[in-house]
Scaffold this active site. Sequence first.
Site, mmCIF file in Angstrom:
data_model
loop_
_atom_site.group_PDB
_atom_site.id
_atom_site.type_symbol
_atom_site.label_atom_id
_atom_site.label_comp_id
_atom_site.label_asym_id
_atom_site.label_seq_id
_atom_site.Cartn_x
_atom_site.Cartn_y
_atom_site.Cartn_z
ATOM 1 N N GLY A 53 3.626 43.952 -7.359
ATOM 2 C CA GLY A 53 4.646 43.062 -7.912
ATOM 3 C C GLY A 53 6.008 43.075 -7.238
ATOM 4 O O GLY A 53 6.730 42.090 -7.291
ATOM 5 N N ASP A 112 8.551 47.010 -18.785
ATOM 6 C CA ASP A 112 7.993 46.484 -20.022
ATOM 7 C C ASP A 112 7.942 47.667 -21.005
ATOM 8 O O ASP A 112 8.981 48.037 -21.553
ATOM 9 C CB ASP A 112 6.618 45.890 -19.655
ATOM 10 C CG ASP A 112 5.945 45.166 -20.784
ATOM 11 O OD1 ASP A 112 6.053 43.942 -20.850
ATOM 12 O OD2 ASP A 112 5.297 45.826 -21.603
ATOM 13 N N THR A 116 5.130 52.917 -16.720
ATOM 14 C CA THR A 116 4.960 53.012 -15.265
ATOM 15 C C THR A 116 6.152 53.721 -14.623
ATOM 16 O O THR A 116 5.982 54.668 -13.850
ATOM 17 C CB THR A 116 4.801 51.597 -14.646
ATOM 18 O OG1 THR A 116 3.762 50.913 -15.325
ATOM 19 C CG2 THR A 116 4.499 51.669 -13.176
ATOM 20 N N ARG A 174 1.713 34.461 -8.058
ATOM 21 C CA ARG A 174 2.530 35.528 -7.468
ATOM 22 C C ARG A 174 3.565 35.006 -6.472
ATOM 23 O O ARG A 174 4.644 35.575 -6.344
ATOM 24 C CB ARG A 174 1.599 36.527 -6.777
ATOM 25 C CG ARG A 174 2.138 37.923 -6.750
ATOM 26 C CD ARG A 174 1.267 38.826 -5.917
ATOM 27 N NE ARG A 174 0.189 39.493 -6.620
ATOM 28 C CZ ARG A 174 0.350 40.471 -7.502
ATOM 29 N NH1 ARG A 174 1.547 40.874 -7.839
ATOM 30 N NH2 ARG A 174 -0.690 41.042 -8.072
HETATM 31 P P1 IMP Z 1 5.167 49.030 -18.095
HETATM 32 O O1 IMP Z 1 4.466 50.240 -17.594
HETATM 33 O O2 IMP Z 1 4.634 48.584 -19.436
HETATM 34 O O3 IMP Z 1 6.661 49.114 -18.095
HETATM 35 O O4 IMP Z 1 4.709 47.848 -17.187
HETATM 36 C C1 IMP Z 1 5.213 47.628 -15.973
HETATM 37 C C2 IMP Z 1 4.231 46.840 -15.133
HETATM 38 O O5 IMP Z 1 3.504 45.859 -15.897
HETATM 39 C C3 IMP Z 1 5.002 46.052 -14.138
HETATM 40 O O6 IMP Z 1 5.146 46.784 -12.962
HETATM 41 C C4 IMP Z 1 4.168 44.810 -13.949
HETATM 42 O O7 IMP Z 1 3.231 45.035 -12.922
HETATM 43 C C5 IMP Z 1 3.456 44.616 -15.253
HETATM 44 N N1 IMP Z 1 4.107 43.608 -16.099
HETATM 45 C C6 IMP Z 1 4.732 43.797 -17.282
HETATM 46 N N2 IMP Z 1 5.212 42.654 -17.794
HETATM 47 C C7 IMP Z 1 4.877 41.692 -16.917
HETATM 48 C C8 IMP Z 1 5.097 40.264 -16.876
HETATM 49 O O8 IMP Z 1 5.704 39.621 -17.757
HETATM 50 N N3 IMP Z 1 4.580 39.613 -15.798
HETATM 51 C C9 IMP Z 1 3.915 40.252 -14.790
HETATM 52 N N4 IMP Z 1 3.707 41.575 -14.776
HETATM 53 C C10 IMP Z 1 4.167 42.290 -15.829
HETATM 54 MG MG MG Z 2 4.894 46.530 -11.147
#
Ligand code: IMP
Ligand code: MG
Length: 187
Positions: A53, A112, A116, A174
């Site tokens: 991403g 989010d 991660t 993307r």
């Molecule tokens: P986290 O671990 O829940 O914070 O998620 C982070 C990862 O989820 C990001 O690096 C993205 O790859 C993916 N992600 C979360 N929300 C979105 C979105 O709205 N669109 C695309 N990818 C997302």
């Molecule tokens: Mg990501």
Amino acid sequence: MSSIAIPALTSDLVRILIDADTIARRVNDLARQINTEYKDIDDKLILVGVLKGSFIFLADLCRKLEIPHEVDFISLSSYGNSDQSTGNVRMIMDTRENVEGKHVLIVEDILDSGYTLDYLCRNFTSRNVASLKTIVLLDKPDRRKVDVEIDYLGFAIPDVWVVGYGLDYAEKHRTLPYIAEMTPVTE
Ligand code: IMP
Ligand code: MG
């Protein structure tokens, strides 16, 4: 002068949330901050992009940097092709170079739940880096499950699924030049 057509919204996209000019201006601002804050650095800065991403954000950002730097990548998995984080983060590909003793800036597309980035911060801290900071293009603060620190942030956005400028949904959209809100996807 040639002009590049802006790709139209397809039916699965709701609206453009952040247009290409706004993104470019913000990336410039962030690069300027990084140039200032790392100007007296005793070594190169290692930008670690989180695949896939962050690749477009990282490409634009690093070309605005005036400090010595290198680019590396890691790849993680937590979501698969679903839109819900499992909290179960796995490293699929590590950095090419050893980052011990280096100044590291983790470059992430979106925060989010935070699982991660939390995983990454712990992982890099345990490698005895000289310094560790994070830059995140987009933040969805309403979705946070774990507390993580963002040193440089592009934009805070509402709790919607976004695509474009590197972000995808199941590999779709993307490479759109803007960030668009996607129609809610039901499982
Ligand atoms: P986290 O671990 O829940 O914070 O998620 C982070 C990862 O989820 C990001 O690096 C993205 O790859 C993916 N992600 C979360 N929300 C979105 C979105 O709205 N669109 C695309 N990818 C997302
Ligand atoms: Mg990501």
